[in-house]
Design a protein around this motif. Structure first.
Motif, PDB file in Angstrom:
ATOM      1  N   LEU A 127      -1.735   0.540  -5.170  1.00 42.09           N
ATOM      2  CA  LEU A 127      -1.727  -0.804  -4.606  1.00 42.09           C
ATOM      3  C   LEU A 127      -0.887  -1.688  -5.528  1.00 42.09           C
ATOM      4  O   LEU A 127      -1.222  -1.843  -6.714  1.00 42.09           O
ATOM      5  CB  LEU A 127      -3.149  -1.350  -4.483  1.00 42.09           C
ATOM      6  N   HIS A 128       0.210  -2.226  -4.992  1.00 43.48           N
ATOM      7  CA  HIS A 128       1.114  -3.059  -5.795  1.00 43.48           C
ATOM      8  C   HIS A 128       0.913  -4.522  -5.421  1.00 43.48           C
ATOM      9  O   HIS A 128       1.043  -4.904  -4.246  1.00 43.48           O
ATOM     10  CB  HIS A 128       2.574  -2.646  -5.561  1.00 43.48           C
ATOM     11  N   ILE A 137      -3.060   0.603  -9.801  1.00 40.14           N
ATOM     12  CA  ILE A 137      -2.738  -0.784  -9.459  1.00 40.14           C
ATOM     13  C   ILE A 137      -1.578  -1.237 -10.330  1.00 40.14           C
ATOM     14  O   ILE A 137      -1.633  -1.137 -11.563  1.00 40.14           O
ATOM     15  CB  ILE A 137      -3.943  -1.714  -9.677  1.00 40.14           C
ATOM     16  N   THR A 138      -0.516  -1.711  -9.706  1.00 42.01           N
ATOM     17  CA  THR A 138       0.634  -2.265 -10.413  1.00 42.01           C
ATOM     18  C   THR A 138       0.847  -3.692  -9.939  1.00 42.01           C
ATOM     19  O   THR A 138       0.262  -4.124  -8.943  1.00 42.01           O
ATOM     20  CB  THR A 138       1.900  -1.423 -10.181  1.00 42.01           C
ATOM     21  N   GLY A 139       1.700  -4.431 -10.638  1.00 38.19           N
ATOM     22  CA  GLY A 139       1.878  -5.832 -10.273  1.00 38.19           C
ATOM     23  C   GLY A 139       3.290  -6.328 -10.518  1.00 38.19           C
ATOM     24  O   GLY A 139       4.014  -5.811 -11.380  1.00 38.19           O
ATOM     25  N   ALA A 140       3.674  -7.348  -9.743  1.00 38.04           N
ATOM     26  CA  ALA A 140       4.979  -7.980  -9.914  1.00 38.04           C
ATOM     27  C   ALA A 140       5.062  -8.639 -11.287  1.00 38.04           C
ATOM     28  O   ALA A 140       4.063  -9.095 -11.847  1.00 38.04           O
ATOM     29  CB  ALA A 140       5.202  -9.012  -8.813  1.00 38.04           C
ATOM     30  N   ILE A 141       6.271  -8.683 -11.818  1.00 34.89           N
ATOM     31  CA  ILE A 141       6.509  -9.271 -13.131  1.00 34.89           C
ATOM     32  C   ILE A 141       7.083 -10.674 -12.968  1.00 34.89           C
ATOM     33  O   ILE A 141       8.036 -10.887 -12.206  1.00 34.89           O
ATOM     34  CB  ILE A 141       7.480  -8.403 -13.953  1.00 34.89           C
ATOM     35  N   ALA A 158      -5.026   0.474 -14.031  1.00 36.07           N
ATOM     36  CA  ALA A 158      -4.386  -0.815 -13.768  1.00 36.07           C
ATOM     37  C   ALA A 158      -3.272  -1.079 -14.773  1.00 36.07           C
ATOM     38  O   ALA A 158      -3.541  -1.330 -15.956  1.00 36.07           O
ATOM     39  CB  ALA A 158      -5.417  -1.931 -13.818  1.00 36.07           C
ATOM     40  N   TYR A 159      -2.031  -1.038 -14.300  1.00 33.57           N
ATOM     41  CA  TYR A 159      -0.878  -1.383 -15.141  1.00 33.57           C
ATOM     42  C   TYR A 159      -0.624  -2.884 -14.995  1.00 33.57           C
ATOM     43  O   TYR A 159       0.302  -3.330 -14.320  1.00 33.57           O
ATOM     44  CB  TYR A 159       0.346  -0.576 -14.717  1.00 33.57           C
ATOM     45  N   LEU A 160      -1.491  -3.650 -15.654  1.00 35.64           N
ATOM     46  CA  LEU A 160      -1.473  -5.100 -15.546  1.00 35.64           C
ATOM     47  C   LEU A 160      -1.710  -5.708 -16.926  1.00 35.64           C
ATOM     48  O   LEU A 160      -1.774  -4.994 -17.925  1.00 35.64           O
ATOM     49  CB  LEU A 160      -2.559  -5.563 -14.561  1.00 35.64           C
ATOM     50  N   ASP A 161      -1.837  -7.018 -16.979  1.00 30.50           N
ATOM     51  CA  ASP A 161      -2.143  -7.758 -18.200  1.00 30.50           C
ATOM     52  C   ASP A 161      -3.659  -7.782 -18.353  1.00 30.50           C
ATOM     53  O   ASP A 161      -4.355  -8.428 -17.573  1.00 30.50           O
ATOM     54  CB  ASP A 161      -1.570  -9.176 -18.068  1.00 30.50           C
ATOM     55  N   ILE A 166       0.846  -1.201   0.000  1.00 30.09           N
ATOM     56  CA  ILE A 166       0.000   0.000   0.000  1.00 30.09           C
ATOM     57  C   ILE A 166       0.879   1.247   0.000  1.00 30.09           C
ATOM     58  O   ILE A 166       1.718   1.419   0.885  1.00 30.09           O
ATOM     59  CB  ILE A 166      -0.929   0.016   1.222  1.00 30.09           C
ATOM     60  N   TYR A 167       0.672   2.112  -0.987  1.00 34.15           N
ATOM     61  CA  TYR A 167       1.413   3.369  -1.106  1.00 34.15           C
ATOM     62  C   TYR A 167       0.412   4.531  -1.139  1.00 34.15           C
ATOM     63  O   TYR A 167      -0.681   4.409  -1.682  1.00 34.15           O
ATOM     64  CB  TYR A 167       2.237   3.407  -2.400  1.00 34.15           C
ATOM     65  N   GLY A 168       0.809   5.665  -0.578  1.00 34.03           N
ATOM     66  CA  GLY A 168      -0.007   6.871  -0.674  1.00 34.03           C
ATOM     67  C   GLY A 168      -1.254   6.853   0.180  1.00 34.03           C
ATOM     68  O   GLY A 168      -2.186   7.622  -0.067  1.00 34.03           O
ATOM     69  N   SER A 169      -1.285   5.992   1.184  1.00 32.75           N
ATOM     70  CA  SER A 169      -2.440   5.891   2.063  1.00 32.75           C
ATOM     71  C   SER A 169      -1.956   5.771   3.501  1.00 32.75           C
ATOM     72  O   SER A 169      -0.861   5.283   3.767  1.00 32.75           O
ATOM     73  CB  SER A 169      -3.286   4.666   1.688  1.00 32.75           C
ATOM     74  N   HIS A 170      -2.800   6.192   4.432  1.00 31.29           N
ATOM     75  CA  HIS A 170      -2.491   6.039   5.854  1.00 31.29           C
ATOM     76  C   HIS A 170      -3.030   4.722   6.399  1.00 31.29           C
ATOM     77  O   HIS A 170      -2.805   4.398   7.565  1.00 31.29           O
ATOM     78  CB  HIS A 170      -3.084   7.203   6.652  1.00 31.29           C
ATOM     79  N   ALA A 171      -3.728   3.967   5.556  1.00 28.86           N
ATOM     80  CA  ALA A 171      -4.373   2.742   6.016  1.00 28.86           C
ATOM     81  C   ALA A 171      -3.377   1.590   6.115  1.00 28.86           C
ATOM     82  O   ALA A 171      -2.372   1.547   5.396  1.00 28.86           O
ATOM     83  CB  ALA A 171      -5.506   2.368   5.073  1.00 28.86           C
ATOM     84  N   GLU A 172      -3.705   0.647   6.971  1.00 28.73           N
ATOM     85  CA  GLU A 172      -2.862  -0.533   7.156  1.00 28.73           C
ATOM     86  C   GLU A 172      -3.383  -1.730   6.369  1.00 28.73           C
ATOM     87  O   GLU A 172      -2.696  -2.738   6.256  1.00 28.73           O
ATOM     88  CB  GLU A 172      -2.802  -0.904   8.650  1.00 28.73           C
TER      89      GLU A 172
END
Length: 531
Positions: A511-512, A469-473, A416-419, A386-392
């Protein structure tokens, strides 16, 4: 209702004033005559070289015979599959035509390594021709895809791969020079047509004709409708233009028209044409006529196809549209182009420039040269950073978005930078978020949305709330001749867009997904926990 040339637009929205304003000023006839003064003196220079689309179908008739000949040649060589490398206007119209006619063109408007790998596999590659489409000739995504295909052809021993490439570009571009030197097939587009208005030019017609589309029929449909655009009688495009200009948001769904994906094409046309100078109309593409978020006091709900009887007055919550557009695909392309130009006149916006599109591109180029910014997640929840948020938690981060979106005029944009094939289930987030907030919610696959709603995000009304939204490659793909890979290009594009939005103080949560499948399931579960 106004109907002409085989197409009808029916609306229950009060747009008489807008229709009268357009007709009393002679706008239909002036646009048909390519009057570049319609959008004010500041827009005149750009408009003077961007009005070829009004009758470009006439010029496009010249494509029919050579494309039929090339398709026959490919067939003799055992080539029966077309892969299209293009972005924005170079890919969206061909995708609509292909999906509507079930042509099976593979559209690569992505930098996700997974999608690239799926397309350059040996089994399909031996029967594939590649169409590379770029108006400027310098689009980084299409250049990278071309390089990957070249390497793949070489890798399976196809030595005459240059003849497998078909290039579509503007006269004088560097891509024209490259294609000529390589000895590849080349089709030049109408240089007086901007990318998002290019559905009926070589950009829309070359790949689809090579895949088997009857482009003569599409041209005929547009030509039949065009007979209505300059007279004083019924002009459905005038009504649609007034509808687009009448609300902050237009929601678009298909309702049994048989046309597949027109909303995605119209989204780019409207967002990039009208989202600037802090104003404009936001297009939202709906999954189906009953999808969440269709209606609201700030939006006009429009269907392509469907019943045009008993339309409600604006503001009704009945599950029926405010506006219905009925007609064949060739006419649909032209009516939406005309309507967008008319809406620009009513709103007071130049519909042909895109002043903010290059910003994220320039950020990407800089990041590729300097390296990705160092960022640390605020929290990790399962398979999601989680980036750019104060939430856990992911649920908490999504909840923050809903709080930010609880303001007048706010909208949520999910990027969404995904497939978009393998990770397709994540797109259900759009409807889930729309179901839990009164705000319009848009969905964009990165980087293709950068050539579409990306202009609206930066130049349109300043009320956007953004979820990236990004994702592992898993497996990366090299880009021959470049010192970066597809994974690093994708990451740089996402980072560059974040920087463009953050520089404007737009609310943004990233969200990654450290594991894509687990992460997608976790996101969908989290959004369903929201009240």
């Amino acid at each position: 209702m106004e109907a002409a040339g085989g197409l009808a637009v029916t609306t229950g929205v009060g747009v008489n004033a807008g229709v009268e304003a357009l007709k009393s000023a002679g706008v239909p006839a002036r646009l048909a005559a390519k009057d570049a003064t319609l959008w004010g003196p500041e827009a005149e220079t750009e408009a003077s070289i961007r009005l070829g689309w009004v009758d470009t179908f006439e010029k496009s008739k010249e494509l029919i015979a050579p494309l039929a000949k090339l398709r026959a040649e490919f067939g003799e060589q055992g080539i029966d599959h077309i892969a299209l490398c293009g972005m924005g206007g170079s890919s969206l119209a061909p995708e609509v035509i292909s999906r509507t006619l079930d042509l099976g063109i593979s559209v690569l408007d992505t930098t996700d390594p997974g999608q690239i790998l799926a397309e350059i596999g040996e089994d399909s590659l031996r029967r594939t021709a590649v169409v590379v489409s770029s108006k400027s000739g310098s689009t980084v995504e299409t250049d990278s895809q071309r390089r990957a295909f070249e390497a793949a052809f070489k890798g399976i021993g196809i030595t005459d791969y240059a003849k497998r490439f078909v290039f579509v570009t503007d006269p004088g571009s560097q891509l024209e020079e490259f294609a000529t030197e390589a000895g590849s097939h080349l089709f030049l587009a109408d240089e007086n047509v901007g990318g998002r208005y290019s559905a009926l030019t070589a950009f829309g017609l070359v790949p689809t004709a090579l895949a088997g589309a009857d482009i003569a029929e599409l041209i005929d449909q547009a030509e039949t409708f065009a007979t209505a655009i300059a007279n004083d009688g019924d002009n459905p495009a005038v009504v649609l233009g007034a509808v687009i200009a009448s609300r902050e948001t237009i929601t678009i769904a298909d309702d049994g028209s048989g046309i597949v994906g027109l909303g995605d094409w119209a989204e780019q046309l409207i967002a990039e044409s009208l989202g600037k100078n802090g104003k404009g109309t936001l297009p939202v593409v709906l999954e189906d006529p009953g999808a969440a978020g269709a209606r609201g006091s700030d939006r006009v709900y429009t269907t392509v196809g469907g019943s045009s009887t008993g339309l409600p007055n604006s503001g009704s919550q009945l599950a029926m549209p405010d506006t219905v557009v009925n007609g064949p695909l060739g006419a649909q392309f032209l009516v939406w182009e005309l309507a967008t130009a008319y809406a620009g006149h009513l709103i007071g916006i130049d519909p042909f420039n895109q002043p903010n599109v290059t910003e994220s591109k320039e950020n990407t180029k800089r990041i590729l040269a300097e390296g990705l910014p160092q960022e640390r997640p605020h929290a990790v929840d399962g398979a999601v950073e989680i980036y750019g948020s104060h939430a856990e938690t992911v649920t908490g981060a999504l909840g923050e978005l809903l709080v930010d979106a609880d303001n007048d005029g706010a909208y949520i944009a999910v990027m969404a930078y995904l497939d978009r094939l393998d990770d397709a289930p994540v797109a259900a987030l759009r409807a889930e978020l729309a179901d839990r907030t009164g705000a319009p919610v848009t969905w964009g696959w990165g980087p293709r949305f950068l050539h579409s709603t990306g202009q609206f995000h930066k130049g349109g009304r300043r009320t956007g709330v953004f979820l990236q939204i990004t994702g592992a490659i898993g497996e990366d793909v090299e880009i021959p001749g470049r010192d970066y890979t597809f994974a690093s290009l994708q990451a740089a594009q996402a980072a560059g867009d974040r920087q463009a939005l953050q520089s404007r103080d737009r609310p943004l949560v990233r969200l990654h997904l450290t594991d894509r499948k687990r992460g997608v399931n976790q996101l969908l579960h989290a959004v369903r926990e929201l009240s």
